[in-house]
Design an enzyme around this catalytic site. Structure first.
Site, mmCIF file in Angstrom:
data_model
loop_
_atom_site.group_PDB
_atom_site.id
_atom_site.type_symbol
_atom_site.label_atom_id
_atom_site.label_comp_id
_atom_site.label_asym_id
_atom_site.label_seq_id
_atom_site.Cartn_x
_atom_site.Cartn_y
_atom_site.Cartn_z
ATOM 1 N N ASP A 148 11.703 1.063 19.885
ATOM 2 C CA ASP A 148 12.609 1.901 19.093
ATOM 3 C C ASP A 148 12.944 3.144 19.910
ATOM 4 O OD1 ASP A 148 12.130 0.187 17.015
ATOM 5 O OD2 ASP A 148 10.873 1.577 15.851
ATOM 6 N N THR A 188 2.919 -17.111 21.679
ATOM 7 C CA THR A 188 2.399 -15.873 22.279
ATOM 8 C C THR A 188 3.502 -15.029 22.923
ATOM 9 O OG1 THR A 188 1.984 -16.962 24.392
ATOM 10 C CG2 THR A 188 0.169 -16.947 22.813
ATOM 11 N N LYS A 223 -5.100 -16.857 27.045
ATOM 12 C CA LYS A 223 -3.736 -16.903 27.588
ATOM 13 C C LYS A 223 -3.102 -15.502 27.490
ATOM 14 C CE LYS A 223 0.639 -19.322 26.714
ATOM 15 N NZ LYS A 223 1.321 -20.170 25.733
ATOM 16 N N GLY A 355 6.449 10.100 -11.395
ATOM 17 C CA GLY A 355 7.823 9.714 -11.089
ATOM 18 C C GLY A 355 8.799 10.839 -11.355
ATOM 19 N N CYS A 382 0.506 12.509 -14.114
ATOM 20 C CA CYS A 382 1.619 13.427 -13.869
ATOM 21 C C CYS A 382 2.753 13.144 -14.852
ATOM 22 C CB CYS A 382 2.065 13.354 -12.406
ATOM 23 S SG CYS A 382 2.846 14.881 -11.874
ATOM 24 N N HIS A 508 -2.898 14.348 -9.529
ATOM 25 C CA HIS A 508 -2.895 12.986 -8.969
ATOM 26 C C HIS A 508 -4.290 12.588 -8.485
ATOM 27 C CE1 HIS A 508 1.434 12.188 -9.011
ATOM 28 N NE2 HIS A 508 1.538 13.508 -8.910
ATOM 29 N N GLU A 510 -5.412 9.719 -7.976
ATOM 30 C CA GLU A 510 -5.403 8.509 -7.125
ATOM 31 C C GLU A 510 -5.579 8.825 -5.643
ATOM 32 O OE1 GLU A 510 -2.823 9.785 -8.726
ATOM 33 O OE2 GLU A 510 -0.888 9.412 -7.756
HETATM 34 N N1 GLN Z 1 8.979 14.691 -12.522
HETATM 35 C C1 GLN Z 1 7.819 15.320 -13.034
HETATM 36 C C2 GLN Z 1 7.666 16.759 -12.569
HETATM 37 O O1 GLN Z 1 8.288 17.148 -11.604
HETATM 38 C C3 GLN Z 1 6.573 14.539 -12.691
HETATM 39 C C4 GLN Z 1 6.249 14.571 -11.242
HETATM 40 C C5 GLN Z 1 5.269 13.506 -10.845
HETATM 41 O O2 GLN Z 1 4.995 12.583 -11.609
HETATM 42 N N2 GLN Z 1 4.761 13.583 -9.627
HETATM 43 O O3 GLN Z 1 6.911 17.511 -13.148
#
Ligand code: GLN
Length: 537
Positions: A148, A188, A223, A355, A382, A508, A510
């Site tokens: 690239d 290969t 190889k 989201g 969130c 968050h 996670e």
């Molecule tokens: N959109 C929502 C906010 O800005 C939730 C953000 C999120 O879920 N990371 O508060």
């Protein structure tokens, strides 16, 4: 002497370079070395924060609030290396710094060029991480594919560092593809070309990780070794495995880490692989099975919620349960009369992840209501917590038009609204409430029981927040605010009353979960999903 390992990719993208780099990091840590991980992304964005999850997958947030590539999440799950802004380098950052220096007159009189100015800045950033006194080995993953155009300055910087450090202190690991064509014949040639391309950049790989469907036999590896000048010991079969957690063990069994240490003149140490073996064992032979529905809007792309999937698997490992993920596009719950018992009736718990943007919001609200009314475990992250609050305000409090001002600029009951600190923010990119901060959990709540501690530290990425004006009414009707910022001004978690496990968090969790140590909230959520599964006829 500090040691560097560069991980590059050839033939094509999506070969799992990140997992390969992470697995090597895990093995070096298992042998007692202090490891650091660096990801290089050759795009011009300064960070991943402004990219759509469809383009780029999840945005991984570090403690210091950097919005980074999701590979940092893999590093965080496979190693205990601390991750911060310094561990994520992009072309955008490099050019921004160099151009700012040029405007400030730092290069007065000289022509500013890719070599040496851009390559020097790349090297400087890698060494900021590698030169820390406690660090033994720094693993640098160069994103993209060799060949690239945009990777060229990074490969040149890697070449220079390998030269300056000496090949006994800096090794190159190249991840390539070994496909099989119809009839199962193994090819290969793509690898031979990919290695040639790297050699043309002045880098001789020390190790090849060959991605293939099946384990590659000695003949094929020999190889490839003879065509590429890579010693036989360094030609590693990176075949598909049942679970990615197996990869460190697959590398170890072939002596990949021992060979790299030998190349770098480092005396090998015992590898403590017990925790990884346990993770693989638990993943392959769980005692129970649960189905968890994820109701979100970026469902087609697996990587968009990468850390959430992974954390659910970790929660499964901690509960000796296999987790089956049921992906539910929230828009599918928005038809006038969705058959909820068919779509949601088969899951043992619902998770609504983070989201942005309005699409699919009403479907998430439908899912939250279903979980609340049916006593189904619910975990909101969130946006998923904000949904929980909107749903509660509409259907329990009776504020039918309750909404977030993210989606309705003017409504009579804005139960979620812009954070005060965000009111004057006009630019995008690193401007949300970002990174780690403290919250205080209330006694006798689900969140306190999960963490077992009053003070918790979690990472944030949002602009909106439960509106404090709505809080008294919400609480009066039973919604429990179970964690806040230390000054009590921002809601960090809430819980449904009289419900087995309905919990939403503004942060968050996670991002901090690991296969060997599941995050307490994911552990508790999956535990309640297991209870639900067992209670089913
Ligand atoms: N959109 C929502 C906010 O800005 C939730 C953000 C999120 O879920 N990371 O508060």
């Amino acid at each position: 002497m500090k040691k560097l390992i560069f991980v590059t990719g050839g033939v094509c993208s999506s070969l799992g370079k990140g997992i390969a780099a992470s697995s090597l990091g895990a093995l070096m840590e298992a042998r007692g070395f202090t490891v650091r991980m660096v990801k290089i992304d050759p795009y011009l964005n300064v960070d991943a924060g402004t990219m759509s999850p469809y383009q780029h997958g999840e945005v991984y947030v570090t403690d210091d609030g950097a919005e980074t590539d999701l590979d940092l999440g893999n590093y965080g799950r496979f190693t205990s290396a601390p991750l911060s802004r310094a561990n994520s380098i992009t072309t955008g950052q490099i050019y921004k710094t160099v151009i700012e220096k040029e405007r400030a007159g730092d290069f007065l009189g000289r022509t500013v060029q890719v070599i040496p100015h851009i390559t020097d800045e790349i090297k400087r950033r890698i060494l900021v991480v590698a030169d820390s006194p406690e660090v033994d080995i720094t693993i640098v993953e160069v994103g993209g594919t060799v060949g690239d155009m945009e990777s060229v300055p990074f490969l040149e910087a890697a070449r220079q560092l390998i030269h300056e450090f000496g090949r006994q202190n800096a090794v190159s690991v190249h991840v390539t593809l070994v496909p099989s064509v119809s009839g199962g014949e193994i090819k290969t040639k793509p690898t031979q070309h990919a290695v040639k391309e790297l050699q043309e950049m002045g880098i001789q790989p020390d190790v090849l990780v060959l991605r293939s469907k099946e384990p590659l036999d000695e003949g094929i590896r020999r190889k490839i070794s003879s065509f590429t000048n890579v010693e036989m010991e360094g030609v590693i079969s990176g075949h598909d495995v049942g679970t990615i957690f197996e990869l460190p063990l697959v590398f170890y069994a072939q002596g990949a880490d021992a060979f790299i240490l030998k190349k770098m003149n480092v005396e090998s140490r015992h590898a403590e692989l017990g925790p990884w073996k346990k993770v693989v064992e638990k993943t392959k032979h769980p005692a129970a099975q649960v189905r968890i529905g994820i109701v979100g809007k970026y469902m087609e792309l697996h990587d968009a919620y990468k850390s959430v999937w992974e954390a659910l698997y970790h929660g499964g490992i901690a509960n000796d349960a296999g987790v089956e993920l049921v992906k539910i596009d929230s828009s599918s719950l928005e038809s006038p009369a969705p058959d909820l018992d068919t779509i949601l009736g088969c899951v043992d718990g619902i998770l609504v992840p983070g989201g942005f943007g309005e699409r699919g919001i009403e479907g998430m609200i439908v899912a939250a209501r279903y979980a609340r009314e049916k006593g189904l475990p619910y975990f909101g992250i969130c946006l998923g917590m904000q949904i929980m609050v909107i749903e509660y305000a509409r259907n329990v409090l009776g504020w039918k038009d309750a909404h977030s001002t993210e989606f309705r600029k003017t409504c009579a009951h804005p139960v979620v609204s812009l954070l005060e600190e965000q009111i004057d923010v006009k630019t995008y990119g690193g401007t949300m409430r970002l990174g780690a901060s403290e919250s205080i959990t209330a006694a006798d709540t689900g969140i306190r029981r999960a963490y077992g501690s009053e003070t918790i530290v979690e990472r944030h990425r949002h602009r909106y927040e439960v509106d404090n004006k709505a809080r008294p009414e919400l609480e009066k009707t039973g919604l429990k605010v179970s964690a806040t910022t230390p000054d009590g001004s921002l809601v960090e978690s809430c819980e449904w009353p009289n419900h087995p496990w309905g919990l939403g968090v503004q942060f968050h969790p996670e991002f901090k979960s690991r296969p060997t140590k599941a995050h307490p909230l994911f552990k508790a959520f999956v535990a309640h999903c297991v209870i639900h599964a067992k209670g089913q006829p």
